[in-house]
Design an enzyme around this catalytic site. Structure first.
Site: not given
Ligand SMILES: [Zn+2]
Length: 187
Positions: A103, A106, A152, A155, A175
């Protein structure tokens, strides 16, 4: 006469200096690159990033203002405003290298390249996340569709959607917007 020659040379020196300064401006990295470097530096010194493969997930919470400071305009649009990059234009949809996708907000590890497959959609597609709890799910009824949004796990940033038309062994298709992922190749 000597004074005129002296002034003539001074003018030439000034002109040469001006030229070399112009060249330096042209050689400067494009704005996008500068922005990426600034953000990379900010992230490197951001202690809130936490572990990439934590055993226990602890939520990262920031104000929208704080997110704007560490994310690019495009990352913010996707992660915080549930935006979508145009198909075949984002990062990684065609990346075939072995490695891990994190990610970009984060730093949490989200997907491994072994679970990436060619979906033909123009977005990076995976059949499963690294750990189930690393990717959260939400119901998305926007535009009258009943879709499952994926976020995520740390975060809560918007990643994309999950569909049930993926390949074995899970039958799932995550996706994902490539522009909010950071890929690190295996060494
Ligand atoms: Zn994140």
């Amino acid at each position: 006469m000597n004074r005129i020659i002296f002034l003539f040379f001074i003018n030439i020196i000034i002109a040469i200096n001006a030229c070399s300064q112009n060249t330096k401006v042209v050689e400067k990295a494009p704005q996008q690159e500068v922005e990426t470097q600034v953000i990379a530096a900010k992230k490197a010194t951001n202690n809130d990033l936490g572990e990439r493969f934590p055993k226990k997930l602890e939520k990262v919470e920031k104000t929208e203002e704080e997110w704007r400071e560490i994310l690019t305009v495009e990352e913010y649009r996707i992660l915080r405003e549930e935006g979508t990059e145009r198909a075949f234009t984002g990062k990684y949809w065609d990346n075939k290298k072995a490695g891990t996708y994190y990610c970009s907000a984060c730093g949490l590890a989200l997907f491994e390249s072994e679970t990436k497959f060619k979906s033909g959609t123009g977005w990076p597609s995976f059949y499963q996340p690294i750990k189930k709890e690393y990717v959260g799910e939400k119901t998305d009824n926007k535009y009258g569709w009943n879709r499952t949004e994926v976020v995520c796990g740390r975060c809560d940033g918007h990643l994309g959607h999950v569909f049930d038309d993926g390949p074995a062994p899970t039958g799932l298709r995550y996706c994902i917007n490539g522009n909010i992922l950071t890929f690190q190749a295996n060494e």
